[in-house]
Design a protein around this motif. Structure first.
Motif, short mmCIF file in Angstrom:
data_model
loop_
_atom_site.label_atom_id
_atom_site.label_comp_id
_atom_site.label_asym_id
_atom_site.label_seq_id
_atom_site.Cartn_x
_atom_site.Cartn_y
_atom_site.Cartn_z
N SER A 291 45.03 55.61 -31.30
CA SER A 291 46.45 55.32 -31.46
C SER A 291 46.77 53.90 -31.05
CB SER A 291 47.28 56.31 -30.63
OG SER A 291 48.66 56.03 -30.76
N GLY A 292 46.18 53.46 -29.94
CA GLY A 292 46.43 52.10 -29.45
C GLY A 292 45.97 51.05 -30.43
N PHE A 293 44.79 51.24 -31.03
CA PHE A 293 44.30 50.28 -32.01
C PHE A 293 45.19 50.22 -33.24
CE2 PHE A 293 40.10 50.52 -29.84
CZ PHE A 293 39.89 49.16 -29.71
N LEU A 294 45.61 51.37 -33.74
CA LEU A 294 46.43 51.39 -34.94
C LEU A 294 47.82 50.80 -34.69
CD1 LEU A 294 45.48 54.87 -36.45
CD2 LEU A 294 44.71 52.61 -37.18
N MET A 295 48.37 51.04 -33.52
CA MET A 295 49.67 50.48 -33.20
C MET A 295 49.61 48.96 -33.09
SD MET A 295 51.63 53.15 -30.66
CE MET A 295 50.26 53.61 -29.60
N ALA A 296 48.43 48.43 -32.78
CA ALA A 296 48.26 46.98 -32.69
C ALA A 296 48.28 46.31 -34.06
CB ALA A 296 46.95 46.64 -31.97
N LEU A 297 48.31 47.10 -35.14
CA LEU A 297 48.36 46.51 -36.47
C LEU A 297 49.69 45.82 -36.75
CD1 LEU A 297 46.61 49.20 -38.70
CD2 LEU A 297 45.69 47.05 -37.85
N SER A 298 50.61 45.87 -35.82
CA SER A 298 51.85 45.11 -35.98
C SER A 298 51.56 43.62 -36.16
CB SER A 298 52.75 45.31 -34.76
OG SER A 298 52.09 44.90 -33.57
N VAL A 299 50.40 43.18 -35.66
CA VAL A 299 50.02 41.78 -35.81
C VAL A 299 49.73 41.44 -37.26
CG1 VAL A 299 47.54 42.06 -35.47
CG2 VAL A 299 48.65 39.94 -34.74
N VAL A 300 49.38 42.41 -38.07
CA VAL A 300 49.18 42.20 -39.51
C VAL A 300 50.51 42.32 -40.24
CG1 VAL A 300 48.10 43.10 -41.60
CG2 VAL A 300 46.79 42.96 -39.49
N PHE A 301 51.31 43.32 -39.86
CA PHE A 301 52.59 43.53 -40.54
C PHE A 301 53.60 42.42 -40.24
CE2 PHE A 301 51.13 48.07 -40.11
CZ PHE A 301 50.83 48.22 -41.44
N THR A 302 53.46 41.77 -39.09
CA THR A 302 54.42 40.73 -38.71
C THR A 302 54.48 39.60 -39.73
OG1 THR A 302 54.25 41.24 -36.36
CG2 THR A 302 55.07 39.07 -36.94
#
Length: 318
Positions: free
Chosen positions: A98-109
């Motif tokens: 979950s922590g890794f997937l939530m870090a994908l905000s760096v791609v969506f930003t």
């Protein structure tokens, strides 16, 4: 030299926030053993909001204006959505995944910045997305079969919402102020969570929370909300959103490290490979394509701050 010292200080704020949040993910999972998700969020953000009002109520009242309400509402709304989905994700899947997937905000930003801030997405960003997708396959794979359930979906929705929160916080923090944003985020999320809790959860669960559950709530309220919000919103006044999104890549690393002693969770070799690919993709998306552009924009921004000195907000060089 003085600017460099300030830059390192504000960057350290974000890294410290990531450490606090990274530990907070497995701590949240511990809390969810004895309290339901929405009441967990309600108690966490209510406690944090009360702390903000108790210690900074006068400052918040002075800085809050009618003109700031539209931007503040967008920030608070997506912040609440992000945390609701992240809590549901932690209940439905492993904390490290979950922590890794939530870090994908760096791609969506950067992708959402193209829509909100009218910045084009270049080929390197698109290539990084392909790398991240490959990483997700390895990270979420199980015995050679790709599994993507509700927990993983909630984590991705949380990351998108967090990206939107970050974009609008960076856009409005100078005019609204970090204290107002931090307290409003806590109060709004507490309210939305309470509404969901009334409809979907039994309030009697509050009388069954264990000592470890209350300990988790206190850490989440004071550490992951009060301290982390202030670190983030203060830093966003001085460092670029690109660096903030990059630093968020450290959160899943801290989550994985904390998940082992707290939950006994480990990543397989395939999961580690996926994590490496995700981190590689997010770094390419957030830093390499835009570093020189960000540097030039920062120089221009410093030159243009003279007419808007009253905001007290000028970004330091990356």
């Amino acid at each position: 030299m003085e600017n460099n010292k300030k830059l390192y200080m504000y960057r350290s704020f974000i890294l410290l926030q990531c450490l606090i949040w990274g530990i907070g993910n497995p701590v949240t999972k511990i809390g969810l053993n004895t309290i339901t998700p929405f009441y967990c969020l309600t108690m966490r953000f209510t406690l944090a909001f009360l702390v903000f009002i108790l210690f900074f109520g006068k400052k918040i009242k002075e800085d809050l204006t009618k003109e700031s309400l539209p931007g503040l509402f967008i920030i608070c709304l997506f912040n609440a959505v992000s945390f609701i989905f992240s809590t549901l994700s932690l209940q439905a899947t492993a904390a490290n995944i979950s922590g890794f997937l939530m870090a994908l905000s760096v791609v969506f930003t950067p992708l959402l910045s193209a829509v909100v801030l009218k910045k084009k997405t270049n080929l390197k960003v698109i290539s990084s997305i392909a790398i991240v997708v490959a990483g997700m396959y390895f990270l979420c794979g199980n015995s050679g079969q790709f599994q993507f359930g509700l927990g993983e979906l909630f984590a991705l929705l949380s990351s998108v919402s967090l990206a939107i929160t970050l974009i609008y916080s960076s856009k409005h923090v100078c005019s609204i102020g970090p204290m107002v944003i931090s307290s409003a985020q806590a109060g709004f999320t507490a309210l939305i969570s309470f509404i969901f809790a009334l409809f979907f959860e039994d309030p009697h669960i509050l009388f069954q929370v264990s000592a470890s559950g209350w300990g988790a709530l206190i850490y989440l309220a004071l550490g992951c909300t009060c301290i982390a919000y202030m670190l983030q919103n203060c830093a966003l006044k001085q460092v670029s959103a690109v660096f903030v999104s990059l630093a968020f890549c450290m959160e899943p690393i801290f989550t994985a490290l904390a998940s082992y002693p707290l939950l006994g969770e480990t990543l397989s070799l395939k999961g580690i490979s996926g994590a490496v690919l995700i981190l590689t993709g997010t770094i390419i998306a957030s830093v390499l394509p835009s570093y020189e552009e960000e540097k030039m924009e920062s120089v221009i921004e410093l030159a243009d701050t003279a007419p808007a000195q009253n905001t007290g907000c000028s970004k330091l060089l990356p």
